[in-house]
Design a protein around this motif. Structure first.
Motif, PDB file in Angstrom:
ATOM      1  N   ALA A 128      24.095 -14.744 -16.310  1.00 55.77           N
ATOM      2  CA  ALA A 128      23.581 -13.447 -16.799  1.00 55.77           C
ATOM      3  C   ALA A 128      24.457 -12.271 -16.370  1.00 55.77           C
ATOM      4  CB  ALA A 128      22.134 -13.236 -16.359  1.00 55.77           C
ATOM      5  N   GLY A 129      25.739 -12.545 -16.199  1.00 56.41           N
ATOM      6  CA  GLY A 129      26.664 -11.469 -15.860  1.00 56.41           C
ATOM      7  C   GLY A 129      26.993 -11.371 -14.390  1.00 56.41           C
ATOM      8  N   LEU A 130      26.247 -12.065 -13.565  1.00 59.97           N
ATOM      9  CA  LEU A 130      26.581 -12.106 -12.135  1.00 59.97           C
ATOM     10  C   LEU A 130      27.763 -13.034 -11.893  1.00 59.97           C
ATOM     11  CD1 LEU A 130      23.193 -12.471 -10.227  1.00 59.97           C
ATOM     12  CD2 LEU A 130      24.706 -10.486 -10.280  1.00 59.97           C
ATOM     13  N   TYR A 131      27.968 -13.981 -12.802  1.00 63.72           N
ATOM     14  CA  TYR A 131      28.940 -15.069 -12.611  1.00 63.72           C
ATOM     15  C   TYR A 131      28.628 -15.742 -11.254  1.00 63.72           C
ATOM     16  CZ  TYR A 131      31.562 -12.947 -16.508  1.00 63.72           C
ATOM     17  OH  TYR A 131      31.947 -12.436 -17.727  1.00 63.72           O
TER      18      TYR A 131
ATOM     19  N   SER B 176      16.618 -10.881 -16.427  1.00 64.06           N
ATOM     20  CA  SER B 176      17.779 -11.075 -17.285  1.00 64.06           C
ATOM     21  C   SER B 176      19.014 -10.352 -16.755  1.00 64.06           C
ATOM     22  CB  SER B 176      17.432 -10.682 -18.723  1.00 64.06           C
ATOM     23  OG  SER B 176      18.444 -11.164 -19.573  1.00 64.06           O
ATOM     24  N   SER B 177      19.802  -9.733 -17.624  1.00 64.24           N
ATOM     25  CA  SER B 177      21.156  -9.331 -17.224  1.00 64.24           C
ATOM     26  C   SER B 177      21.297  -7.891 -16.762  1.00 64.24           C
ATOM     27  CB  SER B 177      22.127  -9.586 -18.377  1.00 64.24           C
ATOM     28  OG  SER B 177      21.792  -8.761 -19.465  1.00 64.24           O
TER      29      SER B 177
ATOM     30  N   ARG C  42      23.599  -8.066  -5.108  1.00 63.46           N
ATOM     31  CA  ARG C  42      24.433  -9.149  -5.627  1.00 63.46           C
ATOM     32  C   ARG C  42      25.526  -8.701  -6.580  1.00 63.46           C
ATOM     33  NH1 ARG C  42      20.529 -13.581  -7.926  1.00 63.46           N
ATOM     34  NH2 ARG C  42      19.866 -11.810  -9.173  1.00 63.46           N
ATOM     35  N   THR C  43      25.571  -7.416  -6.926  1.00 65.24           N
ATOM     36  CA  THR C  43      26.523  -6.979  -7.957  1.00 65.24           C
ATOM     37  C   THR C  43      27.653  -6.123  -7.390  1.00 65.24           C
ATOM     38  OG1 THR C  43      25.132  -5.067  -8.441  1.00 65.24           O
ATOM     39  CG2 THR C  43      24.756  -7.034  -9.756  1.00 65.24           C
TER      40      THR C  43
ATOM     41  N   PHE D 269      31.583  -5.968  -8.424  1.00 67.81           N
ATOM     42  CA  PHE D 269      32.062  -5.463  -9.707  1.00 67.81           C
ATOM     43  C   PHE D 269      32.588  -4.038  -9.610  1.00 67.81           C
ATOM     44  CE2 PHE D 269      29.239  -8.905 -10.558  1.00 67.81           C
ATOM     45  CZ  PHE D 269      29.823  -9.570 -11.617  1.00 67.81           C
TER      46      PHE D 269
END
Lengths: 728, 728
Positions: free
Chosen positions: A270-273, B560-561, B578-579, B582
């Motif tokens: 879901a975009g976290l990879y 979801s995303s 968690r992001t 990026f």
């Protein structure tokens, strides 16, 4: 050459054709014993045939571009999630590469999209039926029929990577213009392995003067998506992630070996990879294992060839390092002779210094001799201050080198860039002396660690020992704590939740467990905290006299009745949105505590987690910010806990953490065991050599007293100075 | 008496026996038409037989303590979760009332604990089998056998409430010493209803001079747990929560009516209970409906008796207000003549002003004439500044009264406390004049609202119109925004997610939807954001030209995303743990925008949500803080969105919000429609009266220009002044 000379040896110089005089002059001044080439530089015969050992860089996957161009289906790949597109009607078209750098990625339609790709309604999280979408290769777009208006859609698809990322970075950074783009080939294919064998054989023959083949590195680069230059330079850069080992070929091979087939969504999540901040799934661990086994197997074959050619094989602990995993069991099977990493900080120095199963450990310093630095600094451009930069890095690295030694130091890049920086040239000469002095002490015997064993507890454990997501992730509590620990005279180990589960508890040799991170991230632990066995094990550890230090959102999970699952041990918890109706125990902060004894001017912990409240009235608050605890302590049965709402690496906070460790371990007396009175200074005692090193980490002169079982030593240090003192 | 006099009328004075002269003097000076008693005060015959109307307070559930003492099984109850206790072995004992105020709660063991209570392992979230625990009434403890070492255990149990909370507060605040503690009886029991009927009948006969029975309020107090005085004063205080309507008796009755039986955990919810910040469950909504129906039914019976006695019935919108729900459909069935609330702020003034189905709406001002205020201020103690306090509250309330009028103002408490505060006595006289002037304007006709309709979207919707969790919850974005709106010349409505689901979309008469809150809370919406129908409806609303303003964590859910489920509309999202690997789109903040036209000195939004990043490059950032967007705007199809990372009610930010509303509604021209140039001032135009009111909300003199279709009006205002201007 005298192995213990302070003037020469243990120094790798980047040579540069066309600057032979400069190369040889600086080799002498800086005491180099080795000259290397770099990506973009050549060594001329005059250099190669000098008396210096020659390191030659070699990146096998980008070495033969002609073959790559002729075998495009054997290029490396990756799995990509398109940017979300919002459906404005019942049909929506997704331009797959929108936002990505089209010189890096090309859609792989050779492997049937209907078999390999997945399309998701990201508003619901549901996959769109394969029959409801179609791919148009001409436009590079997927069109989704039966879309739901205003839902977000993304496509997971495979790409070939058509510009090897490190070379791309060097190309763009140095304005190489229309120099051909190098492409990475994937040794997962037998044809590519054959080509690498052939190439390496020829290369070894053609490099008779090379003593060390410096592999950069093996096969798969860390994960690095670049963006559409119109929109953003980089999309993601994760040194720890295996996303660039993913390909249709590797998945087919994985399926054969592991018996099941990952889907694209297993890599995209879901975009976290599978980024380093995400707690690794079972599948992802399997994938890492699969890649590691493959890289070691084929890597060993290459290294055997190098050895057979009478040369040594060193590996660069960066770039294409994926699958090498020096801290894994298989690493010794490679047969590497040395490891090298380009570093900025103390924790990275420790990462190299503690690498097992190699004879030589080398740190490559920054600034890299490129116009601009990896951190974006104008190092050798007008306005750049390469000496200050290097001194800053060296100060942090030197702390770590007091604790664990490395064998070599070096630089890389274009040597001619230093020509107009005579202060830099002089500084590097002095730094070389200082480096060798420290190295020599370690050659006589290890420096003393305080008898206290600290374990950093994360979902990664020792697999990511002394590492996080790349260079220093400032603001990441785990990384900040790790950097502080890197120069501290305590024994530091890295444990995972799986270690605890497998061992049925915390290793009893450990004195203090540290858990530092944010909820759901791999450093804090995420869902592991919903596992009662973890709660039991750490509670038991503390109850038996262990120490626990929590930073940020330690032990956090949305589970049952508390947010910090060890709130009953730590003595604090955190308010979330739904709990703001509650009153909390009032407190008065009392700074009169062992932990704060050297921090009486107040704490500067950097960005802190807010909404912290006391679990009950047994927790003692030592410092508060905005009305909530910033630093608290608590006893739990025979053990002790410390909570920090934030943490930032600086001299005062290194001292704070040291004291927190000793207090929570109930070993306060160790503050008198080879510790400095002045927290801008640190020291290390080398018992075998009978020598004490005292360093000044600040840019001001400092007076300090070393407290030790051998008495007190008063030391005056100039700014940044280190002194070696004989201890009788 | 002239209904429109500026000097007299519409004012309720608290009389006090023993201070008859003061009472009658102040009644004259302040222009009172009504004299009331208060909890703890009596009116003497001299007062009662004066020419003033008499309001008598009456709290039916604590009115007859002899009956309560003789019928302890008919006392009100509540369900309590014990404080968590950590098991240090396989047996653990939980002292149920540890931490609670034992003068408030007594364990109810009359109803079989094994039938009614639940014990939980809060480490796993699992219920402990009934056979594995036992209750010892003598010690008030539950002992759990087969406990898991180091797990946290709690017990859900029922208590009788033995000290009626408002009386308890008044008792403690005024040091009433050994005055008997009043106990609340529960009319869910027929015997208690009979007793209330009997008591009320007699009371009505005994109060011939009473014109208005001021019910305080009906039967169930808002939720208010007090703490063990050794540890903390209050545990929770939630004006909106029905937890004090919960009892074994009510649950039995609920089961009969609704066909299912709630468990204790349905009220405890792992310690969250059903607090106002929690998104209400289906069961809790059923419970509210059940209580509401009961309170209206029996309440109506009481009010009918009051009417039959020739008196009016007013209700206090506080204290035992649970189940009354003025904004619900059933409220009109009570037959109340008036409603009164004790308020501090503008939003509370609107809550009273917009109450339907009553003839009289009264606001009771603060400070209450008690030594210390509800907010903890030393109002009438040495060091107290009651005039400043009252002026501060009045300034916020007055803004709201420009928009919607109320009929009366009043005070409560011990009148003699004002004796030594002549400035307070004078200020209240002046405030009374100002109040009556505003009231009179509304009597001629409503003030003009700008033709823009704003909907605050929460899980509560209109059920909690102009309310949050009690008095002003500073720092709660929803409450801050609501307070700003309370004095703004826009039409404000409150909608819920269920409204959207039931109506199949957002009401098309709405111009702007505001969603303000933190993830999971009832103000943001929690799990409703995982429902695609909500995402579709709001996207559709904006796409069709609607405005959307998000504050804090609007539309947030771990689903979801994306984290903000309307990130594609708002144009921003938030980083979580968690992001952090990026990279995010870079931006430059550009303050040159309609929204910021009056805020060129910079924004002070108070505490902001961090880690905000741009969804794509179409979002425009107007202001940033710490490198992330603090204020951004974006178009989505025909509509416009504004995102604010924080919001704090103050003059500058009221203007900011007004402009954000008008911009997002694409109605920028309304800034010239009865708006002031100087944001410290606000105005209202009363078309029927042909009058313009301009107020100065600041403590400094202000110059301002009112822009309007009738031309510009330049006005000079002294500090805090209001002026009424004739408009021809």
């Amino acid at each position: 050459m005298d192995n213990r000379s302070l003037n020469t040896g243990g120094f790798t110089l980047p040579g540069e054709a066309g600057y032979e005089t400069l190369t040889l002059e600086l080799a002498k001044k800086w005491g180099a014993d080795v000259i290397r080439d770099s990506d973009g530089t050549q060594l001329s015969p005059e250099i190669i045939e000098s008396d210096y050992d020659i390191y030659s860089t070699l990146c096998l996957v980008r070495a033969d571009n002609e073959w790559a161009k002729a075998n495009r289906s054997k290029l490396q790949q990756c799995c990509v999630m398109s940017r979300p597109v919002t459906a404005a009607s019942d049909t929506v078209s997704v331009d797959l590469l929108d936002g990505y750098f089209k010189e890096q990625l090309v859609i792989n339609a050779d492997d049937d999209p209907k078999e390999w790709w997945q399309v998701f309604d990201r508003t619901t999280g549901e996959e769109v039926s394969v029959s409801d979408w179609s791919f148009d290769a001409a436009s590079g777009a997927v069109t989704i029929a039966k879309a739901v208006k205003w839902h977000r859609y993304t496509v997971n698809f495979f790409c070939y990577r058509i510009w090897e990322e490190i070379s791309m970075y060097n190309h763009v950074t140095n304005d190489w213009g229309d120099k051909e783009h190098l492409m990475p080939i994937d040794p997962i294919y037998p044809e590519a392995r054959d080509q690498i064998r052939t190439y390496l054989k020829r290369w070894l023959e053609e490099h008779p003067h090379t003593k060390v083949v410096r592999l950069t590195s093996m096969f798969y680069n860390f994960w690095w998506f670049w963006g559409d230059p119109e929109k953003q330079k980089f999309i993601v850069n994760d040194w720890g992630s295996y996303e660039f080992s993913v390909s249709t070929g590797a998945i087919r091979q994985f399926e054969k070996e592991k018996g099941y087939r990952p889907k694209s969504e297993d890599f995209v999540n879901a975009g976290l990879y599978n980024n380093s901040y995400k707690v690794p799934s079972k599948l992802y661990r399997d994938w890492m294992d699969f890649v590691n086994a493959f890289v070691v197997e084929f890597g060993k074959e290459c290294i055997d060839m190098i050895h057979e050619a009478g040369k040594l094989a060193f590996v660069f602990y960066n770039d294409h390092w994926i699958g090498i995993e020096p801290y894994n069991e298989r690493f010794k099977d490679f047969g590497f002779d040395g490891i090298i990493d380009g570093i900025f900080n103390g924790f990275e120095a420790r990462k190299v210094a503690e690498c097992p199963a190699v004879s030589v450990r080398e740190i490559r310093m920054h600034p890299y001799l490129f116009p601009t630095g990896v951190n974006g600094e104008p190092s050798f451009l007008p306005g750049g201050k390469p000496t200050d930069e290097c001194k800053r890095y060296w100060t942090d690295i030197r702390r770590a080198l007091l604790r664990k030694g490395v064998d070599r130091v070096g630089f890389g890049g274009y040597l001619h860039l230093v020509e107009n920086h005579p202060d830099f040239v002089d500084y590097i000469e002095a730094m070389g002396h200082e480096f060798r002095a420290l190295r020599n002490l370690h050659l006589e015997g290890a420096s003393q660690e305080a008898p206290v064993k600290v374990a950093l507890l994360t979902a990664w454990g020792n697999t990511r020992a002394w590492a996080c997501c790349g260079h220093f992730n400032r603001g990441n509590y785990y990384n900040e704590v790790m950097e502080a620990l890197s120069g501290m005279s305590v024994e530091t180990v890295f444990i995972s939740f799986d270690d605890i589960l497998e061992n049925g508890g915390v290793d009893t040799s450990i004195d203090v467990v540290i858990n530092a991170g944010l909820v759901d991230d791999s450093w804090s632990g995420g869902d592991y905290w919903s596992d009662p066995r973890i709660v039991e094990a750490i509670s038991e550890f503390v109850a038996n006299g262990g120490g626990l230090i929590g930073v940020g959102e330690p032990t956090a999970q949305r589970h049952s009745s508390q947010y910090f699952q060890l709130s009953h041990v730590l003595g604090v918890d955190r308010e979330l949105g739904r709990t703001r109706a509650f009153n909390r125990f009032e407190f008065e902060a009392n700074a009169d505590h062992f932990i704060l004894q050297d921090n009486q001017d107040g704490l500067e912990l950097g960005k802190k987690v807010d909404g912290i409240y006391l679990f009950d009235t047994q927790t003692e608050v030592l410092a508060a910010a905005n009305g909530t605890p910033a630093l608290s302590v608590r006893s739990f049965e025979k053990g002790r806990c410390v909570y920090l709402a934030g943490y930032r690496y600086d001299a005062a906070n290194v001292r704070l953490l040291l004291r927190a460790i000793l207090w929570s371990a109930s070993k306060e007396q160790l503050m008198e065991h080879w510790q400095c009175s002045n927290y801008f200074t640190e020291c290390a005692y080398y018992e075998k050599a009978g020598k004490l090193v005292v360093i000044n980490n600040s840019n001001e002169p400092q007076e300090t007293v070393v407290l030790s079982p051998k008495g007190e030593f008063s030391v005056s240090l100039a700014a940044n100075e280190s002194k070696i003192i004989e201890v009788s």
